[in-house]
Motif scaffolding. Structure first.
Motif, PDB file in Angstrom:
ATOM      1  N   TYR A 184     -45.759  19.084  -6.424  1.00 25.16           N
ATOM      2  CA  TYR A 184     -45.008  17.935  -5.925  1.00 25.16           C
ATOM      3  C   TYR A 184     -45.829  17.220  -4.858  1.00 25.16           C
ATOM      4  O   TYR A 184     -46.441  17.859  -3.994  1.00 25.16           O
ATOM      5  CB  TYR A 184     -43.678  18.399  -5.336  1.00 25.16           C
ATOM      6  N   THR A 209     -43.624   8.418  -1.123  1.00 22.90           N
ATOM      7  CA  THR A 209     -42.509   7.642  -1.650  1.00 22.90           C
ATOM      8  C   THR A 209     -42.611   6.194  -1.190  1.00 22.90           C
ATOM      9  O   THR A 209     -43.516   5.823  -0.442  1.00 22.90           O
ATOM     10  CB  THR A 209     -41.166   8.256  -1.219  1.00 22.90           C
ATOM     11  N   SER A 231     -37.997   3.760  -4.383  1.00 22.83           N
ATOM     12  CA  SER A 231     -37.864   4.988  -5.157  1.00 22.83           C
ATOM     13  C   SER A 231     -36.406   5.183  -5.579  1.00 22.83           C
ATOM     14  O   SER A 231     -35.483   5.077  -4.765  1.00 22.83           O
ATOM     15  CB  SER A 231     -38.330   6.189  -4.338  1.00 22.83           C
ATOM     16  N   ILE A 276     -40.203   5.855  -9.522  1.00 20.29           N
ATOM     17  CA  ILE A 276     -40.128   7.249  -9.101  1.00 20.29           C
ATOM     18  C   ILE A 276     -41.139   7.451  -7.981  1.00 20.29           C
ATOM     19  O   ILE A 276     -42.353   7.449  -8.230  1.00 20.29           O
ATOM     20  CB  ILE A 276     -40.419   8.203 -10.270  1.00 20.29           C
ATOM     21  N   GLN A 277     -40.646   7.522  -6.767  1.00 15.26           N
ATOM     22  CA  GLN A 277     -41.484   7.646  -5.574  1.00 15.26           C
ATOM     23  C   GLN A 277     -42.423   6.451  -5.453  1.00 15.26           C
ATOM     24  O   GLN A 277     -42.048   5.447  -4.869  1.00 15.26           O
ATOM     25  CB  GLN A 277     -42.249   8.973  -5.588  1.00 15.26           C
ATOM     26  N   GLY A 318     -43.939   9.503 -15.054  1.00 16.12           N
ATOM     27  CA  GLY A 318     -43.624   9.694 -13.659  1.00 16.12           C
ATOM     28  C   GLY A 318     -44.400  10.742 -12.899  1.00 16.12           C
ATOM     29  O   GLY A 318     -45.433  11.247 -13.334  1.00 16.12           O
ATOM     30  N   LYS A 378     -42.416  16.930 -10.998  1.00 16.93           N
ATOM     31  CA  LYS A 378     -41.063  17.380 -10.632  1.00 16.93           C
ATOM     32  C   LYS A 378     -40.018  16.270 -10.729  1.00 16.93           C
ATOM     33  O   LYS A 378     -38.977  16.331 -10.056  1.00 16.93           O
ATOM     34  CB  LYS A 378     -41.047  17.968  -9.211  1.00 16.93           C
ATOM     35  N   SER A 379     -40.243  15.277 -11.571  1.00 18.24           N
ATOM     36  CA  SER A 379     -39.299  14.151 -11.654  1.00 18.24           C
ATOM     37  C   SER A 379     -38.528  14.099 -12.963  1.00 18.24           C
ATOM     38  O   SER A 379     -37.819  13.126 -13.221  1.00 18.24           O
ATOM     39  CB  SER A 379     -40.048  12.823 -11.458  1.00 18.24           C
ATOM     40  N   LYS A 385     -34.699  13.312 -12.883  1.00 19.88           N
ATOM     41  CA  LYS A 385     -34.386  11.926 -12.547  1.00 19.88           C
ATOM     42  C   LYS A 385     -34.622  11.002 -13.744  1.00 19.88           C
ATOM     43  O   LYS A 385     -33.835  10.074 -13.990  1.00 19.88           O
ATOM     44  CB  LYS A 385     -35.226  11.466 -11.356  1.00 19.88           C
TER      45      LYS A 385
END
Length: 279
Positions: A13, A17, A21, A36-37, A56, A59-60, A63
């Motif tokens: 990760y 950001t 985001s 995403i961020q 992305g 770890k997204s 989302k």
């Protein structure tokens, strides 16, 4: 398929950001950009048939899946995932998405080795002319990932298997197999990182998403001659609207003027004054 899918050993990760985001925007009736961020992905299509462009940050996945279901309904599933290129911020959730949706992935044939564990991207240039994000770049994931037979090369006729009316355009420089996507009907462009609309190497501008049409992120770009040619190629398409990998979507005459200016003045506006990947 029972293949073992893997991220690189340096996958992690990244705590970076921007103010946008988690914000989505309908750019056209069937192009939905979601941040995403610090990176944008695109959901292209409608509830009956859609595809995802790029995957992305690390770890997204949750989302990305949640936003898909918010837009297209419960258990929404794309026809495919299509990649502009394979840098970590564009494939960060790709394995989880493959496992959840069981859909094919498409990328340019020159990008496939970086997605199947065969090649490692050149090290990011932390010495390049730029800001704090460039200095942080050695900490970004850079090892190849392994998607096995889940990833396929884009067709040689430049069609996009899951996106009717779109064509892919080879726009290298930022990476060897970088592609952008263009639809003639409404002159819509999904440019990836061929050019972007924020100075991605400067932390403050990334945080506030200050709009500025400029060249690709400097710390990962290894061929500035090809990067210049790619911007010129896209400007010649005369797009009326664009979503880029970083920064806000842009449209209208002001955008067209700024892209033309970038193409004509790439050396001054985009190319760094110093860095290890300059000729």
């Amino acid at each position: 398929m029972n293949e073992q899918l893997n991220y690189g050993d340096d996958y992690k990760y990244i705590p970076a950001t921007s103010i946008f985001s988690g914000v989505g925007q309908a750019v056209t009736e069937d192009i939905y950009a979601y941040t995403i961020q610090i990176v944008n992905i695109c959901y292209v299509g409608n509830e009956n048939k859609w595809s995802l462009i790029d995957a992305g940050m690390p770890k997204s996945a949750d989302k990305i899946i949640e936003e898909a279901e918010n837009r297209f309904g419960p258990n929404a599933r794309p026809e495919a995932i299509v990649l502009t290129h394979g840098h970590f911020d564009h494939v960060g959730a790709i394995i989880e998405l493959i496992q959840h949706w069981n859909v094919p992935v498409y990328a340019h044939e020159l990008e496939i080795p970086y997605l199947t564990g065969q090649k490692k991207y050149p090290e990011p240039d932390s010495t390049v002319d730029g800001g704090l994000v460039a200095r942080m770049s050695p900490y970004f994931p850079n090892e190849p990932i392994q998607l096995g037979s889940h990833v396929q090369p884009l067709p040689s006729d430049h069609t996009v298997p899951s996106l009717s009316g779109w064509k892919w355009i080879h726009t290298p420089g930022h990476s060897p197999g970088h592609v952008s996507f263009f639809r003639e009907e409404d002159r819509a462009l999904i440019a990836g990182d061929a050019f972007i609309t924020v100075r991605q190497d400067e932390l403050f501008k990334v945080l506030v998403q200050e709009k500025e049409i400029t060249g690709p992120p400097r710390y990962f770009t290894t061929d500035w001659d090809l990067a210049r040619e790619s911007v010129f190629k896209l400007a010649c398409l005369n797009p009326t609207i664009a979503v880029t990998g970083h920064g806000v979507p842009v449209k209208g005459q002001e955008f067209k003027n700024q892209l033309e200016k970038l193409a004509k003045n790439f050396e001054d506006m985009a190319k760094p004054d110093y860095g290890k990947y300059l000729n």
